[in-house]
Design a protein around this motif. Sequence first.
Motif, PDB file in Angstrom:
ATOM      1  N   ALA A 203      -7.469  -0.190  -5.871  1.00 48.99           N
ATOM      2  CA  ALA A 203      -6.937  -0.216  -7.238  1.00 48.99           C
ATOM      3  C   ALA A 203      -8.049  -0.046  -8.260  1.00 48.99           C
ATOM      4  O   ALA A 203      -7.887   0.669  -9.259  1.00 48.99           O
ATOM      5  CB  ALA A 203      -6.172  -1.516  -7.483  1.00 48.99           C
ATOM      6  N   VAL A 204      -9.188  -0.700  -8.034  1.00 48.52           N
ATOM      7  CA  VAL A 204     -10.319  -0.575  -8.955  1.00 48.52           C
ATOM      8  C   VAL A 204     -10.812   0.868  -8.998  1.00 48.52           C
ATOM      9  O   VAL A 204     -11.033   1.427 -10.082  1.00 48.52           O
ATOM     10  CB  VAL A 204     -11.460  -1.529  -8.543  1.00 48.52           C
ATOM     11  N   GLU A 205     -10.981   1.481  -7.831  1.00 54.76           N
ATOM     12  CA  GLU A 205     -11.460   2.865  -7.802  1.00 54.76           C
ATOM     13  C   GLU A 205     -10.465   3.803  -8.472  1.00 54.76           C
ATOM     14  O   GLU A 205     -10.856   4.696  -9.244  1.00 54.76           O
ATOM     15  CB  GLU A 205     -11.730   3.309  -6.367  1.00 54.76           C
ATOM     16  N   THR A 206      -9.192   3.626  -8.200  1.00 53.13           N
ATOM     17  CA  THR A 206      -8.169   4.474  -8.817  1.00 53.13           C
ATOM     18  C   THR A 206      -8.158   4.302 -10.336  1.00 53.13           C
ATOM     19  O   THR A 206      -8.075   5.274 -11.094  1.00 53.13           O
ATOM     20  CB  THR A 206      -6.778   4.142  -8.246  1.00 53.13           C
ATOM     21  N   PHE A 207      -8.259   3.069 -10.783  1.00 52.48           N
ATOM     22  CA  PHE A 207      -8.287   2.787 -12.217  1.00 52.48           C
ATOM     23  C   PHE A 207      -9.499   3.446 -12.873  1.00 52.48           C
ATOM     24  O   PHE A 207      -9.374   4.100 -13.917  1.00 52.48           O
ATOM     25  CB  PHE A 207      -8.324   1.270 -12.427  1.00 52.48           C
ATOM     26  N   LEU A 208     -10.662   3.307 -12.257  1.00 54.77           N
ATOM     27  CA  LEU A 208     -11.880   3.894 -12.827  1.00 54.77           C
ATOM     28  C   LEU A 208     -11.782   5.406 -12.871  1.00 54.77           C
ATOM     29  O   LEU A 208     -12.136   6.044 -13.879  1.00 54.77           O
ATOM     30  CB  LEU A 208     -13.098   3.478 -11.992  1.00 54.77           C
ATOM     31  N   ASN A 209     -11.293   6.009 -11.795  1.00 59.25           N
ATOM     32  CA  ASN A 209     -11.159   7.469 -11.789  1.00 59.25           C
ATOM     33  C   ASN A 209     -10.196   7.952 -12.859  1.00 59.25           C
ATOM     34  O   ASN A 209     -10.405   8.995 -13.478  1.00 59.25           O
ATOM     35  CB  ASN A 209     -10.659   7.932 -10.420  1.00 59.25           C
TER      36      ASN A 209
ATOM     37  N   TRP B 235      -0.755  -3.992 -13.006  1.00 56.13           N
ATOM     38  CA  TRP B 235      -0.906  -5.349 -12.480  1.00 56.13           C
ATOM     39  C   TRP B 235      -0.714  -5.294 -10.970  1.00 56.13           C
ATOM     40  O   TRP B 235       0.388  -5.047 -10.490  1.00 56.13           O
ATOM     41  CB  TRP B 235       0.119  -6.273 -13.135  1.00 56.13           C
ATOM     42  N   LEU B 236      -1.794  -5.499 -10.236  1.00 56.37           N
ATOM     43  CA  LEU B 236      -1.729  -5.560  -8.775  1.00 56.37           C
ATOM     44  C   LEU B 236      -1.411  -6.999  -8.378  1.00 56.37           C
ATOM     45  O   LEU B 236      -2.243  -7.890  -8.556  1.00 56.37           O
ATOM     46  CB  LEU B 236      -3.051  -5.111  -8.157  1.00 56.37           C
TER      47      LEU B 236
ATOM     48  N   MET C  82       0.444   3.249  -9.527  1.00 54.01           N
ATOM     49  CA  MET C  82      -0.689   3.293 -10.451  1.00 54.01           C
ATOM     50  C   MET C  82      -0.696   4.581 -11.252  1.00 54.01           C
ATOM     51  O   MET C  82      -0.983   4.580 -12.451  1.00 54.01           O
ATOM     52  CB  MET C  82      -2.002   3.115  -9.686  1.00 54.01           C
ATOM     53  N   VAL C  83      -0.386   5.689 -10.589  1.00 47.71           N
ATOM     54  CA  VAL C  83      -0.313   6.964 -11.304  1.00 47.71           C
ATOM     55  C   VAL C  83       0.737   6.888 -12.402  1.00 47.71           C
ATOM     56  O   VAL C  83       0.526   7.343 -13.530  1.00 47.71           O
ATOM     57  CB  VAL C  83       0.010   8.113 -10.323  1.00 47.71           C
ATOM     58  N   GLN C  84       1.870   6.278 -12.096  1.00 52.41           N
ATOM     59  CA  GLN C  84       2.957   6.172 -13.070  1.00 52.41           C
ATOM     60  C   GLN C  84       2.562   5.312 -14.256  1.00 52.41           C
ATOM     61  O   GLN C  84       2.830   5.667 -15.409  1.00 52.41           O
ATOM     62  CB  GLN C  84       4.197   5.596 -12.396  1.00 52.41           C
ATOM     63  N   ASP C  85       1.918   4.182 -13.992  1.00 52.82           N
ATOM     64  CA  ASP C  85       1.583   3.253 -15.072  1.00 52.82           C
ATOM     65  C   ASP C  85       0.360   3.685 -15.875  1.00 52.82           C
ATOM     66  O   ASP C  85       0.222   3.317 -17.054  1.00 52.82           O
ATOM     67  CB  ASP C  85       1.332   1.856 -14.500  1.00 52.82           C
TER      68      ASP C  85
ATOM     69  N   SER D  20       0.809  -1.217   0.000  1.00 55.01           N
ATOM     70  CA  SER D  20       0.000   0.000   0.000  1.00 55.01           C
ATOM     71  C   SER D  20       0.842   1.267   0.000  1.00 55.01           C
ATOM     72  O   SER D  20       0.397   2.317  -0.459  1.00 55.01           O
ATOM     73  CB  SER D  20      -0.941   0.006   1.214  1.00 55.01           C
ATOM     74  N   LYS D  21       2.054   1.173   0.510  1.00 55.47           N
ATOM     75  CA  LYS D  21       2.909   2.360   0.609  1.00 55.47           C
ATOM     76  C   LYS D  21       3.170   2.997  -0.758  1.00 55.47           C
ATOM     77  O   LYS D  21       3.266   4.223  -0.873  1.00 55.47           O
ATOM     78  CB  LYS D  21       4.235   2.002   1.284  1.00 55.47           C
ATOM     79  N   ASP D  22       3.298   2.187  -1.792  1.00 58.28           N
ATOM     80  CA  ASP D  22       3.642   2.700  -3.119  1.00 58.28           C
ATOM     81  C   ASP D  22       2.531   2.500  -4.147  1.00 58.28           C
ATOM     82  O   ASP D  22       2.735   2.795  -5.331  1.00 58.28           O
ATOM     83  CB  ASP D  22       4.912   2.019  -3.632  1.00 58.28           C
ATOM     84  N   LEU D  23       1.367   2.007  -3.707  1.00 61.33           N
ATOM     85  CA  LEU D  23       0.336   1.632  -4.672  1.00 61.33           C
ATOM     86  C   LEU D  23      -0.152   2.826  -5.489  1.00 61.33           C
ATOM     87  O   LEU D  23      -0.228   2.762  -6.720  1.00 61.33           O
ATOM     88  CB  LEU D  23      -0.837   0.957  -3.955  1.00 61.33           C
TER      89      LEU D  23
END
Length: 382
Positions: free
Chosen positions: A367-373, A342-343, A90-93, A83-86
Amino acid sequence: MPRLILLVILLLLSLLTVFKAPAYYLWLAAIMVSEYPLIFVGISVLLTSWGIWNVPYRLAGNIIGVVAIVLFLSPIFRAYWISKDLKQDMVQDLSRTDTTNISYPNRAPFALSKLFASTQTTPFKTFTYVTYQDTSLKLDFYRSRVLGKRPCVLVVHGGSWSSGDSQQLPELNSFLAERGYHVASINYRLAPKYKTPDPVEDVKNCLKYLREHADSLRIDTNKFILLGRSAGAQIALLAGYTLHDKSIIGVIDFYGPADMVWGYSIPSNPLIMDSRKVMVNYIGGRYEQVPDKYKTCSPLEFVDKQSPPTLIIHGHNDVLVAYEHSRRLNEKLQQNGIKHYWLKLPWATHGFDYNINGPGGQLSTYAVETFLNTISQSPPTP
């Protein structure tokens, strides 16, 4: 002696956080052990504490108990570490040129306190979305709690292509509706009566229905996201990569089989599932009989430079759908320059998201919420 026996049993259960389950019922136990760890930690602490008295095999029991406690706690420690770098990863990818308007979840990806939280589901309405000559299919519609025309997540359930229904694991559907996304959880035609690609046709017809009723349902018809679990993930991926529908702006893959040819060649543990029989029922024959059909229902075969962004979520200890499927899909997406993430959950097994408040459940929901946003570009106000 009873204390020692119970502690040995707990130690054996705790090993399921590290090693793959060798049998069906142990796989079910692995979901409980890895996603409800505090229950097992509490029992282990009580039995280990019993050792402060002069009981038989006190030292052996204490050592076994401490090891079990550490192993039961390991999914929590590992979830916190991931979680520290999630968010940053995700923002980077998934980053776009302009990220100023993206609303990322205003919470930590993992919180110890949430392990104690309860889950609730919201009401939904059921609609018949397609009628064929021999059957009709329904969907459950969870309306967004944010007003206006909103993106819609189309959820495809798991169940080896032969079982399951639209009301499987409704907690995430309710969560997404609260966050401003419509959710259409669908039923599709099941094997062995129906074969591939019938379920992909069902997804296509569902999208058609949702477009036709977009005004009354308040759907933004330019923003559909496909989400599938296990067998449903294979259907969602295949639909996302083959329908060539510009309104499908993303695909979410929970532990799905992406390479059916490879999957047939390396079957799962027969004590857990006869994966080849499952595939034969869905595809209509053994690989030796219909090799082309295995290829045409392998989602990674259709990844190209126009494929939609993809979120892959998979546990390393998955005993039903091999982790290798996601590695292969990840590689194909990289080769084609498709934005994806890829989580990876080292402790998690198949179906870990049964508890969205567990270690794996919290991370995957974030991850799902971040991806959708990210992919919807105009996320709801928190």
